[in-house]
Design an enzyme around this catalytic site. Structure first.
Site, PDB file in Angstrom:
ATOM      1  N   TYR A 181       3.556 -52.227 -13.057  1.00 42.54           N
ATOM      2  CA  TYR A 181       4.363 -51.907 -11.876  1.00 42.54           C
ATOM      3  C   TYR A 181       3.504 -51.618 -10.654  1.00 42.54           C
ATOM      4  CZ  TYR A 181       8.699 -52.358 -14.349  1.00 42.54           C
ATOM      5  OH  TYR A 181       9.766 -52.917 -15.039  1.00 42.54           O
ATOM      6  N   HIS A 192      18.777 -51.734  -9.794  1.00 37.25           N
ATOM      7  CA  HIS A 192      17.708 -51.676 -10.816  1.00 37.25           C
ATOM      8  C   HIS A 192      16.546 -50.803 -10.377  1.00 37.25           C
ATOM      9  CE1 HIS A 192      19.197 -55.685 -12.767  1.00 37.25           C
ATOM     10  NE2 HIS A 192      19.951 -54.643 -13.077  1.00 37.25           N
ATOM     11  N   ASP A 213      11.786 -54.713  -4.761  1.00 36.14           N
ATOM     12  CA  ASP A 213      10.619 -54.933  -3.897  1.00 36.14           C
ATOM     13  C   ASP A 213      10.738 -54.302  -2.510  1.00 36.14           C
ATOM     14  OD1 ASP A 213      11.751 -58.392  -3.695  1.00 36.14           O
ATOM     15  OD2 ASP A 213      12.311 -56.696  -2.407  1.00 36.14           O
ATOM     16  N   SER A 258      19.841 -65.591 -11.431  1.00 35.96           N
ATOM     17  CA  SER A 258      20.150 -66.469 -12.570  1.00 35.96           C
ATOM     18  C   SER A 258      21.412 -65.999 -13.293  1.00 35.96           C
ATOM     19  CB  SER A 258      18.970 -66.476 -13.557  1.00 35.96           C
ATOM     20  OG  SER A 258      18.773 -65.150 -14.051  1.00 35.96           O
ATOM     21  N   GLY A 278      20.265 -66.160  -5.075  1.00 41.96           N
ATOM     22  CA  GLY A 278      18.978 -66.109  -5.763  1.00 41.96           C
ATOM     23  C   GLY A 278      18.968 -65.320  -7.043  1.00 41.96           C
TER      24      GLY A 278
HETATM   25  C1  BV8 Z   1      22.522 -51.790 -19.737  1.00 37.01           C
HETATM   26  C2  BV8 Z   1      13.716 -54.049 -14.135  1.00 37.01           C
HETATM   27  C3  BV8 Z   1      23.825 -50.367 -21.110  1.00 37.01           C
HETATM   28  C4  BV8 Z   1      13.267 -53.960 -12.743  1.00 37.01           C
HETATM   29  C5  BV8 Z   1      15.434 -55.432 -14.966  1.00 37.01           C
HETATM   30  C6  BV8 Z   1      25.765 -57.920 -22.553  1.00 37.01           C
HETATM   31  C7  BV8 Z   1      25.396 -59.126 -23.113  1.00 37.01           C
HETATM   32  C8  BV8 Z   1      24.061 -59.373 -23.437  1.00 37.01           C
HETATM   33  C9  BV8 Z   1      23.075 -58.402 -23.202  1.00 37.01           C
HETATM   34  C10 BV8 Z   1      23.446 -57.221 -22.623  1.00 37.01           C
HETATM   35  C11 BV8 Z   1      24.774 -56.980 -22.317  1.00 37.01           C
HETATM   36  N1  BV8 Z   1      24.831 -55.741 -21.772  1.00 37.01           N
HETATM   37  C12 BV8 Z   1      23.599 -55.190 -21.725  1.00 37.01           C
HETATM   38  C13 BV8 Z   1      22.726 -56.076 -22.250  1.00 37.01           C
HETATM   39  C14 BV8 Z   1      21.282 -55.858 -22.402  1.00 37.01           C
HETATM   40  C15 BV8 Z   1      20.494 -56.169 -21.118  1.00 37.01           C
HETATM   41  C16 BV8 Z   1      20.662 -57.617 -20.707  1.00 37.01           C
HETATM   42  O1  BV8 Z   1      21.433 -57.921 -19.800  1.00 37.01           O
HETATM   43  N2  BV8 Z   1      19.921 -58.502 -21.365  1.00 37.01           N
HETATM   44  C17 BV8 Z   1      19.996 -59.911 -20.999  1.00 37.01           C
HETATM   45  C18 BV8 Z   1      18.614 -60.358 -20.501  1.00 37.01           C
HETATM   46  C19 BV8 Z   1      20.406 -60.701 -22.238  1.00 37.01           C
HETATM   47  N3  BV8 Z   1      20.900 -55.306 -20.019  1.00 37.01           N
HETATM   48  C20 BV8 Z   1      20.418 -54.050 -19.944  1.00 37.01           C
HETATM   49  O2  BV8 Z   1      19.670 -53.573 -20.776  1.00 37.01           O
HETATM   50  C21 BV8 Z   1      20.861 -53.216 -18.735  1.00 37.01           C
HETATM   51  N4  BV8 Z   1      21.300 -51.932 -19.195  1.00 37.01           N
HETATM   52  O3  BV8 Z   1      23.299 -52.691 -19.851  1.00 37.01           O
HETATM   53  O4  BV8 Z   1      22.759 -50.493 -20.149  1.00 37.01           O
HETATM   54  C22 BV8 Z   1      23.182 -50.559 -22.453  1.00 37.01           C
HETATM   55  C23 BV8 Z   1      22.355 -49.552 -22.913  1.00 37.01           C
HETATM   56  C24 BV8 Z   1      21.779 -49.692 -24.189  1.00 37.01           C
HETATM   57  C25 BV8 Z   1      22.009 -50.847 -24.957  1.00 37.01           C
HETATM   58  C26 BV8 Z   1      22.822 -51.878 -24.458  1.00 37.01           C
HETATM   59  C27 BV8 Z   1      23.422 -51.729 -23.196  1.00 37.01           C
HETATM   60  C28 BV8 Z   1      19.690 -52.986 -17.775  1.00 37.01           C
HETATM   61  C29 BV8 Z   1      19.368 -54.264 -17.053  1.00 37.01           C
HETATM   62  C30 BV8 Z   1      18.234 -54.022 -16.026  1.00 37.01           C
HETATM   63  C31 BV8 Z   1      16.960 -54.492 -16.625  1.00 37.01           C
HETATM   64  N5  BV8 Z   1      15.873 -54.406 -15.636  1.00 37.01           N
HETATM   65  N6  BV8 Z   1      14.332 -55.326 -14.279  1.00 37.01           N
HETATM   66  C32 BV8 Z   1      12.114 -54.873 -12.557  1.00 37.01           C
HETATM   67  O5  BV8 Z   1      11.134 -54.757 -13.308  1.00 37.01           O
HETATM   68  O6  BV8 Z   1      12.214 -55.681 -11.627  1.00 37.01           O
HETATM   69  S1  BV8 Z   1      16.225 -56.912 -14.987  1.00 37.01           S
HETATM   70  C33 BV8 Z   1      15.405 -58.080 -14.091  1.00 37.01           C
HETATM   71  O7  BV8 Z   1      16.264 -59.225 -14.109  1.00 37.01           O
HETATM   72  C34 BV8 Z   1      15.206 -57.763 -12.632  1.00 37.01           C
HETATM   73  O8  BV8 Z   1      15.818 -56.598 -12.175  1.00 37.01           O
HETATM   74  C35 BV8 Z   1      15.880 -58.970 -11.964  1.00 37.01           C
HETATM   75  O9  BV8 Z   1      16.311 -58.723 -10.699  1.00 37.01           O
HETATM   76  C36 BV8 Z   1      16.970 -59.175 -12.916  1.00 37.01           C
HETATM   77  C37 BV8 Z   1      17.812 -60.393 -12.793  1.00 37.01           C
HETATM   78  O10 BV8 Z   1      16.976 -61.506 -12.645  1.00 37.01           O
HETATM   79  P1  BV8 Z   1      17.156 -62.368 -11.301  1.00 37.01           P
HETATM   80  O11 BV8 Z   1      17.018 -61.445 -10.143  1.00 37.01           O
HETATM   81  O12 BV8 Z   1      18.409 -63.149 -11.396  1.00 37.01           O
HETATM   82  O13 BV8 Z   1      15.854 -63.266 -11.331  1.00 37.01           O
HETATM   83  P2  BV8 Z   1      15.622 -64.594 -12.193  1.00 37.01           P
HETATM   84  O14 BV8 Z   1      14.164 -64.910 -12.137  1.00 37.01           O
HETATM   85  O15 BV8 Z   1      16.305 -64.452 -13.514  1.00 37.01           O
HETATM   86  O16 BV8 Z   1      16.429 -65.721 -11.378  1.00 37.01           O
HETATM   87  C38 BV8 Z   1      16.004 -66.071 -10.069  1.00 37.01           C
HETATM   88  C39 BV8 Z   1      17.006 -67.102  -9.566  1.00 37.01           C
HETATM   89  O17 BV8 Z   1      16.668 -67.415  -8.211  1.00 37.01           O
HETATM   90  C40 BV8 Z   1      16.966 -68.414 -10.340  1.00 37.01           C
HETATM   91  O18 BV8 Z   1      18.295 -68.803 -10.650  1.00 37.01           O
HETATM   92  C41 BV8 Z   1      16.341 -69.416  -9.357  1.00 37.01           C
HETATM   93  O19 BV8 Z   1      16.907 -70.698  -9.459  1.00 37.01           O
HETATM   94  C42 BV8 Z   1      16.673 -68.795  -8.028  1.00 37.01           C
HETATM   95  N7  BV8 Z   1      15.685 -69.062  -6.973  1.00 37.01           N
HETATM   96  C43 BV8 Z   1      14.338 -69.165  -7.092  1.00 37.01           C
HETATM   97  N8  BV8 Z   1      13.801 -69.384  -5.867  1.00 37.01           N
HETATM   98  C44 BV8 Z   1      14.830 -69.396  -4.979  1.00 37.01           C
HETATM   99  C45 BV8 Z   1      16.035 -69.183  -5.679  1.00 37.01           C
HETATM  100  N9  BV8 Z   1      17.239 -69.161  -5.073  1.00 37.01           N
HETATM  101  C46 BV8 Z   1      17.259 -69.345  -3.726  1.00 37.01           C
HETATM  102  N10 BV8 Z   1      16.147 -69.545  -2.985  1.00 37.01           N
HETATM  103  C47 BV8 Z   1      14.931 -69.589  -3.578  1.00 37.01           C
HETATM  104  N11 BV8 Z   1      13.826 -69.812  -2.825  1.00 37.01           N
END
Ligand code: BV8
Length: 246
Positions: free
Chosen positions: A63, A118, A103, A193, A191
């Site tokens: 971090y 987050h 950020d 996923s 932006g």
């Molecule tokens: C919780 C930390 C209750 C900060 C992050 C239901 C179903 C399945 C799983 C779960 C569910 N409920 C809960 C879960 C578990 C889990 C989860 O969701 N898992 C997923 C991955 C399967 N969720 C949790 O644990 C959450 N807590 O629900 O509490 C609980 C408690 C106990 C047990 C169960 C439940 C907590 C979630 C928070 C996790 N922390 N990060 C950090 O370090 O930054 S998440 C991380 O992903 C970041 O915060 C980030 O912001 C976030 C989402 O990602 P995106 O921002 O979408 O980024 P990504 O790279 O994925 O996508 C970028 C997109 O931009 C792409 O589509 C790309 O095409 C596009 N792009 C790229 N360049 C450009 C662009 N678009 C436009 N212009 C560009 N130039």
């Protein structure tokens, strides 16, 4: 390419949801694109409470490096277009920015009403929930820790004020986000996923409300079918053309 601006009235109620993609053109790595953060790091080691317990130094280095990078880059035209939309709606509309990003670039671009669901790279808190200071976090811009910093109040390890996987979002922040979405007539996701819950489900709240749902993204994410309108491209290019005041 001719791109008519979104017809957003000055009295609209708008919620914007942003993810890592809006910061990509500022030079900050996204998570799940090729070369993204989760390709370089094991999520379970650096973004879970278990990872912090087993190797707090590794988590702090992860971090601290992201905080250093974020402090070296600048908001891009996409961030400024979001801030301009908030100004456009200031007198008669309602605006809420819900960001998954940690950020700080939205705030540096002038956005005021920001729900950072987050957490923030620039906030630190005590890891002990028993600590009197455990529930408060404080701005901390020190870029790098040699050793894991300790709480001045109780001596426990300090941790980044970030929501890790398996941790609940701050209830006050989450309910403010849900309330704003349940009251909006336009939900605009930029932006992201749509891979992380509970934020991935926010578009469904907007749909249940009958709001207009618009996605601006570089490519089609898994939940693209939840959006009535999709604009594919870079947010720094599209947002100044799509948003009023941008
Ligand atoms: C919780 C930390 C209750 C900060 C992050 C239901 C179903 C399945 C799983 C779960 C569910 N409920 C809960 C879960 C578990 C889990 C989860 O969701 N898992 C997923 C991955 C399967 N969720 C949790 O644990 C959450 N807590 O629900 O509490 C609980 C408690 C106990 C047990 C169960 C439940 C907590 C979630 C928070 C996790 N922390 N990060 C950090 O370090 O930054 S998440 C991380 O992903 C970041 O915060 C980030 O912001 C976030 C989402 O990602 P995106 O921002 O979408 O980024 P990504 O790279 O994925 O996508 C970028 C997109 O931009 C792409 O589509 C790309 O095409 C596009 N792009 C790229 N360049 C450009 C662009 N678009 C436009 N212009 C560009 N130039």
């Amino acid at each position: 390419m001719n791109l008519p601006p979104l017809d957003i009235r000055p009295d609209s109620s708008v919620v914007l949801l942003t993810g890592a993609g809006i910061s990509a053109e500022s030079g900050i790595a996204t998570f799940r694109d090729s070369g993204g953060l989760w390709e370089q790091h094991d999520v379970s080691q650096v973004a879970t409470p278990e990872g912090f317990r087993s190797n707090p130094g590794l988590v702090w280095r992860f971090y601290s490096e992201r905080r250093r990078q974020a402090s070296l880059v600048h908001p891009n035209p996409g961030h400024f277009a979001v801030s301009a939309l908030e100004q456009f709606l200031a007198s008669r509309g309602r605006f809420t920015l819900v960001t998954q990003n940690v950020d700080g670039l939205h705030q540096r671009a002038g956005s005021q009403r920001v729900l950072a669901v987050h957490g923030s790279l620039f906030k630190t808190r005590c890891s002990s929930s028993e600590c009197a200071q455990g529930l408060c976090s404080w701005e901390d811009h020190s870029l790098h820790f040699q050793d894991v910093p300790l709480c001045p109040g109780c001596g426990s390890m300090l941790r980044p004020d970030i929501v890790w996987f398996g941790e609940y979002l701050d209830p006050a922040i989450e309910s403010a986000a849900r309330e704003a979405i349940a009251d909006c007539d336009l939900f605009l996701a930029i932006g992201t996923s749509g891979a992380v819950w509970p934020v991935a489900g926010y578009v469904d709240i907007a749909l249940a409300r009958g709001a207009r749902t618009v996605l601006v993204n570089l490519e089609l994410p898994a939940n693209a079918n939840r959006f009535a309108e999709v604009h594919l491209g870079k947010s720094a290019d599209l947002l100044p053309r799509l948003l009023p005041g941008g």
